[in-house]
Enzyme design. Structure first.
Site, PDB file in Angstrom:
ATOM      1  N   ARG A 191      19.736  86.004  37.331  1.00 52.47           N
ATOM      2  CA  ARG A 191      19.249  85.487  38.606  1.00 52.47           C
ATOM      3  C   ARG A 191      20.399  85.482  39.591  1.00 52.47           C
ATOM      4  O   ARG A 191      21.559  85.295  39.194  1.00 52.47           O
ATOM      5  CB  ARG A 191      18.773  84.034  38.472  1.00 52.47           C
ATOM      6  N   GLU A 202      18.709  86.947  47.673  1.00 55.54           N
ATOM      7  CA  GLU A 202      17.970  88.211  47.764  1.00 55.54           C
ATOM      8  C   GLU A 202      16.640  87.999  48.497  1.00 55.54           C
ATOM      9  O   GLU A 202      16.074  86.904  48.421  1.00 55.54           O
ATOM     10  CB  GLU A 202      17.740  88.798  46.357  1.00 55.54           C
ATOM     11  N   HIS A 255      16.322  94.119  41.982  1.00 54.78           N
ATOM     12  CA  HIS A 255      15.562  93.232  41.072  1.00 54.78           C
ATOM     13  C   HIS A 255      14.408  93.992  40.398  1.00 54.78           C
ATOM     14  O   HIS A 255      13.237  93.624  40.547  1.00 54.78           O
ATOM     15  CB  HIS A 255      15.061  91.995  41.835  1.00 54.78           C
TER      16      HIS A 255
END
Ligand code: 8YV
Length: 327
Positions: free
Chosen positions: A240, A269, A287
């Site tokens: 993460r 992000e 991601h």
């Protein structure tokens, strides 16, 4: 009897939304609009359940604006977008999507490790820019994967998948650090040795991060930890954003205090720290570790099945909390 009302907060596979329509009165988001927290709360004001992805925050303010909401089904294994304590206190159930993405995400973690250590994107940019005019002995020389030491921080299902790939596929020596030590059987299966975090950082040639994000894991890797790593080491984050201090990492990469990094997740992000965009020795992906069609379908189907099972009275399949009384 009227059907429960469900919000599907982001665009997902249309046929899976159709499956939900057989059970629920569904409002969906086929244009994939990114709603503000206020817009999300307004849509949830009359809903009984919601299918979220990792980017919708479910917290006390939202729960009080959504008095009918009983269940939040996250299409992700990580659920740091849920304030679990607030949900439990409000009698709201949360679910996630474990297992169905383990192998796909471990594959990606390994791909990112290889791309980082072997400088694949940096060398591709060089080639595409027309700079490749001759072979030279040290052109894009990177570091080896086979036979090297792999350090894994966070030894859940995905960490174990990466350990097995490294140990069995590439003859790597695997060391790991985790909140709790694995059973002897699992350690043997993964051929992994438990070590302290500092020892792992000092000895690993490649460090892969797979820990869940919590306030305790915030900046697991910052300037001090980067300083412990070998100057030839690579760092991979598929966990993460926020597990790594991205600003400190950009400095370490620029000053070559570590060799390279591979990042699939970022603090804040989809905005990426501008300094990471200018250093050459980093592989950046948006991601996508779980992004294969079969796995994303399995994740969406499991989130849908959690909603269906909950409202059928069978209980959720993969809950993340257990409120003593439900709304
Ligand atoms: C998701 C993830 O793609 O499962 C997770 O925790 O990080 C990814 O697989 C992302 O969170 C969107 O839901």
């Amino acid at each position: 009897m009227s059907k429960p009302r469900i919000l599907v907060a982001r665009a997902i596979f249309p046929d899976i939304v159709d499956r939900l329509r057989q059970h629920f009165d569904v409002e969906d988001n086929p244009d994939d609009v990114i709603w503000t927290p206020q817009e999300l709360a307004a849509r949830l004001a009359d809903k009984d359940g919601v299918l979220t992805t990792g980017s919708q925050r479910i917290d006390a303010a939202l729960l009080s604006a959504a008095p009918r909401l009983k269940v939040c089904a996250n299409m992700a294994v990580g659920y740091n977008n849920f304030d679990v304590d607030a949900m439990t206190a409000a009698g709201v159930l949360g679910t996630n999507t474990p297992d169905v993405l383990t192998e796909t995400t471990a594959d990606f973690g390994f791909a990112l490790l290889m791309a980082t250590a072997r400088r694949m994107t940096e060398s591709e940019h060089y080639l595409r820019a027309g700079k490749w005019t001759k072979w030279s002995y040290d052109m894009f020389a990177g570091s080896d994967i086979h036979g090297s030491t792999l350090g894994i921080i966070g030894m859940g299902r995905i960490g174990q998948g990466i350990a097995k790939r490294g140990a069995h596929g590439f003859g790597m020596k695997v060391v790991y650090h985790n909140r709790s030590r694995l059973s002897a059987d699992l350690e043997a299966e993964c051929k992994a040795t438990y070590v302290g975090k500092e020892e792992l950082l000092r000895t690993a040639d490649h460090v892969v991060l797979v820990v869940p994000y919590t306030s305790a894991s915030h900046h697991t890797i910052g300037a001090a930890e980067l300083a412990l790593m070998k100057p030839t080491a690579t760092l991979v984050n598929i966990a993460r954003g926020g597990i790594v201090d991205d600003a400190a990492l950009a400095v370490a990469l620029r000053e070559r205090r570590i060799a390279a990094a591979g990042l699939d997740v970022f603090e804040g992000e989809p905005i990426v720290h501008p300094d990471l965009l200018t250093v050459p020795n980093v592989v950046l992906t948006p991601h996508i570790a779980s992004a294969t069609v079969p796995t994303r379908r399995a994740m969406a189907n499991l989130a849908a099945d959690n909603l269906i099972a909950f409202f059928d009275g069978r209980g959720p399949l993969t809950p993340v909390n257990q409120p003593s009384t439900l709304r």
